[in-house]
Write an enzyme that holds these catalytic residues in place. Structure first.
Site, mmCIF file in Angstrom:
data_model
loop_
_atom_site.group_PDB
_atom_site.id
_atom_site.type_symbol
_atom_site.label_atom_id
_atom_site.label_comp_id
_atom_site.label_asym_id
_atom_site.label_seq_id
_atom_site.Cartn_x
_atom_site.Cartn_y
_atom_site.Cartn_z
ATOM 1 C CD GLU A 1 11.849 -5.390 68.448
ATOM 2 O OE1 GLU A 1 11.970 -5.771 67.143
ATOM 3 O OE2 GLU A 1 12.410 -4.515 69.082
ATOM 4 C CE LYS B 1 10.694 -4.332 64.041
ATOM 5 N NZ LYS B 1 12.030 -4.755 64.702
ATOM 6 C CB CYS C 1 10.771 -2.383 67.514
ATOM 7 S SG CYS C 1 12.022 -1.274 67.846
#
Length: 274
Positions: free
Chosen positions: A42, A111, A143
């Site tokens: 990430e 995200k 994540c």
């Protein structure tokens, strides 16, 4: 298909250093030995920004760092998934791109679920997408996204064979993502590949524990806690094998409330509220 998980350390806010590391790992990819894809953690290129320095380190998707990665992918003949802090029309996103071996951007994902350190820094995305690459269907998550079953189910419902997760999970939460990635793969009967960073960050320690999980929830590869590249070979016939007696996607009775909005050859689901 062979892939490599680049379980590397990064320097938060030092874009030139991180880019140099990415390009070095890509240049060393074992393409002659069969590697088709390299996956990074990430926000690899920027590290985790703060509200105070975000504007100075974030780049657009056509900025110099992603452009350099695309050129390296084309030169090496290897696909790559890499995370960065994205600047886009006055907003900022925690983003990952999937670049193919020709240097073309196949997927650009933002995200959707904000961890505590994302809040007040990044604007969450609202779209899940899957594209075809190298004969398989691929989707992306980042994540914290994988702690929500609906995210992987959205990607799987678009036909994904492989879920790529660029990860920045810190201690003491390593076991959380170890369990989550196994569950996401098993409950959708797909492969999942998660690459996490290692080493110290800005007040944080990252445990690595990158992994590739098969459609039965079993590890194909595991990175442990040391810095390095983890190779894995995926046998996609296992997807059909895992669905021989039951198919969770087809038999699920709880629908996702998402809007279909396909864009060309990319299949897309958009979050409609919440």
């Amino acid at each position: 298909m062979q892939m490599e998980l680049a379980q590397i350390s990064m320097v938060d806010w030092d874009v030139p250093h991180n880019l140099k590391t990415v390009l070095r790992v890509m240049d060393r990819a074992d393409v002659s030995g069969g590697t088709k894809l390299v996956i990074f953690p990430e926000t690899t290129l920027t590290g985790f920004p703060t509200p105070g320095n975000l504007a100075s380190i974030a780049e657009s998707v056509d900025g110099p760092s992603i452009t350099a990665v695309r050129e390296a992918a084309r030169r090496k003949g290897v696909a790559v998934a890499v995370g960065f802090s994205e600047s886009a029309n006055g907003t900022y996103h925690n983003a990952t791109v999937l670049v193919d071996e020709k240097g073309d951007i196949l997927l650009h994902y933002r995200k959707t679920h904000s961890w505590a350190s994302d809040v007040g820094v990044f604007t969450p995305g609202d779209t899940f997408a899957v594209t075809e690459w190298n004969g398989i269907n691929v989707g992306l998550l980042i994540c914290f996204d994988i702690e929500f079953p609906e995210t992987a189910r959205a990607v799987a419902s678009l036909g994904a064979d492989l879920l790529i997760v660029t990860n920045g999970n810190m201690d003491p939460y390593g076991p959380v993502h170890d369990r989550a990635i196994r569950a996401r793969a098993m409950e959708n009967q797909i492969f999942a590949a998660m690459t996490n960073r290692v080493g110290a960050g800005t007040g944080l320690t990252f445990p690595g524990e990158s992994a590739v999980i098969d459609p039965f929830g079993e590890r194909v590869a595991f990175g442990g806690n040391a810095e390095g590249v983890v190779k894995a070979v995926l046998d996609f016939s296992k997807i059909a094998e895992s669905r021989a007696d039951y198919t969770y996607l087809r038999q699920a009775r709880v629908p996702l409330v998402l809007r279909r909005a396909d864009k060309g050859t990319t299949r897309v689901l958009e979050i409609t509220g919440g």
